[in-house]
Design a protein around this motif. Structure first.
Motif, PDB file in Angstrom:
ATOM      1  N   LEU A   1     -18.170 -56.009 -44.610  1.00 40.26           N
ATOM      2  CA  LEU A   1     -17.212 -57.176 -44.781  1.00 40.26           C
ATOM      3  C   LEU A   1     -17.031 -57.431 -46.315  1.00 40.26           C
ATOM      4  O   LEU A   1     -16.264 -58.402 -46.454  1.00 40.26           O
ATOM      5  N   ASP A   2     -17.387 -56.321 -47.128  1.00 35.23           N
ATOM      6  CA  ASP A   2     -16.940 -56.442 -48.458  1.00 35.23           C
ATOM      7  C   ASP A   2     -15.658 -55.819 -48.763  1.00 35.23           C
ATOM      8  O   ASP A   2     -15.301 -55.489 -50.012  1.00 35.23           O
ATOM      9  N   MET A   3     -15.011 -54.943 -47.765  1.00 35.91           N
ATOM     10  CA  MET A   3     -13.936 -54.274 -48.267  1.00 35.91           C
ATOM     11  C   MET A   3     -12.789 -54.131 -47.106  1.00 35.91           C
ATOM     12  O   MET A   3     -12.975 -54.418 -45.998  1.00 35.91           O
ATOM     13  N   VAL A   4     -11.831 -54.234 -47.847  1.00 37.95           N
ATOM     14  CA  VAL A   4     -10.324 -53.967 -47.289  1.00 37.95           C
ATOM     15  C   VAL A   4      -9.858 -52.544 -47.200  1.00 37.95           C
ATOM     16  O   VAL A   4      -9.816 -51.895 -48.681  1.00 37.95           O
ATOM     17  N   ASN A   5      -9.358 -51.910 -46.389  1.00 40.92           N
ATOM     18  CA  ASN A   5      -8.941 -50.523 -46.433  1.00 40.92           C
ATOM     19  C   ASN A   5      -7.334 -50.472 -46.548  1.00 40.92           C
ATOM     20  O   ASN A   5      -6.710 -50.932 -45.846  1.00 40.92           O
TER      21      ASN A   5
ATOM     22  N   LEU B   1     -10.388 -48.611 -51.337  1.00 42.30           N
ATOM     23  CA  LEU B   1     -11.195 -49.788 -50.887  1.00 42.30           C
ATOM     24  C   LEU B   1     -10.857 -50.983 -51.843  1.00 42.30           C
ATOM     25  O   LEU B   1     -10.892 -50.846 -53.169  1.00 42.30           O
ATOM     26  N   MET B   2     -10.654 -52.181 -51.227  1.00 34.18           N
ATOM     27  CA  MET B   2     -10.314 -53.425 -52.103  1.00 34.18           C
ATOM     28  C   MET B   2     -11.821 -54.413 -51.834  1.00 34.18           C
ATOM     29  O   MET B   2     -11.727 -54.788 -50.721  1.00 34.18           O
ATOM     30  N   ARG B   3     -12.191 -54.822 -52.853  1.00 32.17           N
ATOM     31  CA  ARG B   3     -13.300 -56.010 -52.530  1.00 32.17           C
ATOM     32  C   ARG B   3     -12.792 -57.133 -52.050  1.00 32.17           C
ATOM     33  O   ARG B   3     -11.702 -57.674 -52.654  1.00 32.17           O
ATOM     34  N   THR B   4     -13.280 -57.623 -50.996  1.00 35.15           N
ATOM     35  CA  THR B   4     -12.847 -59.002 -50.698  1.00 35.15           C
ATOM     36  C   THR B   4     -13.433 -60.018 -51.478  1.00 35.15           C
ATOM     37  O   THR B   4     -14.328 -60.070 -52.168  1.00 35.15           O
TER      38      THR B   4
END
Length: 400
Positions: free
Chosen positions: A276-280, A305-308
């Protein structure tokens, strides 16, 4: 023989092609049922076994709801009728559909409604592009027609012949029976692999058949379809990362319905904050402009990957909490305080205790905890062996 081979399509425009594949199947020793999905009442040069009128009669509002004279509404209504028709049959061994864009949209909803494992082939003019909307969480095999499905020629005969023989092979050969063990679904990402690998081995040792799903949108949907179909009896949802992509617009969302099947079925459930620390996103140039100044990690040339953020983590926590509160079955949800992925460990690129705490606190504030629905903080990273042990303890609790 596993049942009849159903050959389906619009006989008013594709009768020759449908008749061709039906004859190839019969020549291979397959019992064939041809089904017309035409939305006109024109004369058929190749009469089907089941007429379009017979299929249309399965619409909730009757056949007149299909034969409206308007192609768009007629195709939509016929799709509803065909799904009800096909799922009501008891002799469907496998299905082969032929169509262009309209035919593909008409046929594939019924194929998606069939259980996983029933052979389903769709020869389509649109199969060379993004077929996710047609396939969904099912096991439909899409075969690009190459030429339009508009007559028999040297190319279409080969493509359609391959499709017919593929279905014939599937129907002629029984699948060896699997060992009869209770099934458990697990969700995995690359950054949660050590945990899931350890847990899958542990549940297998306890007599379960572990089914591991890649949490890339289709993975979560496929797992929950099998839960709905009664083919998965418990879930270890270690990697709930698809929720991040739903909240922030990434490419691996499983949709608003993620976790709904768990609530419907009431199966024993152990979840965690995995990835849950990442958006793809895909390659860097595909990232929406509003995110250009965010914290990224290049996973590979095609995945970024983008950090939430803390705010996104609160939204993610609220979404998951609402879904867990709808679950009446036994639930445990684990909060790994040492990090929710490989990248969220101390010294790693996505390590952000404040964002994690925003997620954990939201879940603790919004999940209605009971004796059957509980959250548990775990003082380890999700991939530490100790975390896998806690997962197994929770699993034994919900399945006892």
């Amino acid at each position: 023989m596993r049942g009849n081979g159903y050959v389906v399509g619009t006989f008013d425009t594709k009768g020759a092609e449908l008749g061709y594949v039906a004859e190839l199947l019969r020549a291979a020793g397959i019992q064939v049922t041809t089904v017309d999905l035409s939305t006109t009442d024109g004369r058929q040069e190749h009469p089907p076994d089941v007429t379009a009128r017979e299929v249309a009669a399965h619409h909730p509002d009757g056949a007149d709801a299909v034969f409206t004279g308007d192609r768009g509404s007629a195709v939509t209504a016929m799709a509803v009728a065909f799904e009800r028709f096909l799922t009501g049959r008891d002799d469907v061994g496998g299905v082969l559909g032929l169509g262009g864009s309209g035919g593909t949209a008409l046929i594939t909803p019924a194929l998606r409604a069939l259980p996983v494992g029933v052979p389903k082939l769709m020869v389509s003019t649109v199969a060379g592009g993004d077929v996710s909307g047609y396939v969904g969480a099912s096991d439909i095999a899409m075969l690009h027609s190459v030429t339009d499905v508009a007559g028999l020629n040297r190319i279409s005969r080969q493509v359609l012949g391959n499709a017919a023989h593929a279905l014939a092979g599937a129907l002629a050969h029984e699948i060896p029976a699997a060992e009869d063990r209770p099934t458990v679904g697990l969700t995995m990402f690359g950054v949660t692999t050590p945990c899931v690998t350890a847990v899958a081995a542990a549940v297998a040792e306890q007599g379960y058949d572990p089914l591991v799903f890649h949490a890339v949108g289709t993975g979560g949907r496929a797992m929950e379809k099998l839960v709905d179909d009664g083919q998965i009896g418990a879930v270890l949802d270690i990697t709930t990362t698809e929720v991040c992509d739903l909240i922030a617009g990434g490419v691996f969302s499983a949709g608003e319905e993620r976790l709904d099947a768990i609530a419907r079925a009431g199966v024993p459930y152990v979840g965690s904050c995995g990835a849950l620390d990442m958006v793809n996103f895909a390659a860097p140039e595909t990232i929406p402009p509003r995110y250009r100044n965010r914290h990224f990690y290049r996973h590979n040339p095609q995945v970024t990957l983008m950090r939430t953020t803390e705010q996104e983590c609160r939204l993610i926590g609220t979404f998951i909490a609402g879904k867990l509160n709808a679950c009446e079955g036994p639930v445990r949800f684990l909060l790994p305080e040492g990090g929710v992925s490989m990248l969220d460990a101390p010294g790693q690129p996505f390590h952000d205790p404040a964002a994690d705490e925003a997620l954990f606190a939201t879940l603790e504030n919004e999940v209605h905890q009971t004796d059957r629905r509980r959250l548990l903080r775990v003082p380890h990273n999700i991939n530490d062996p100790e975390f896998a042990e806690v997962v197994m303890t929770a699993f034994r609790e919900v399945t006892r």
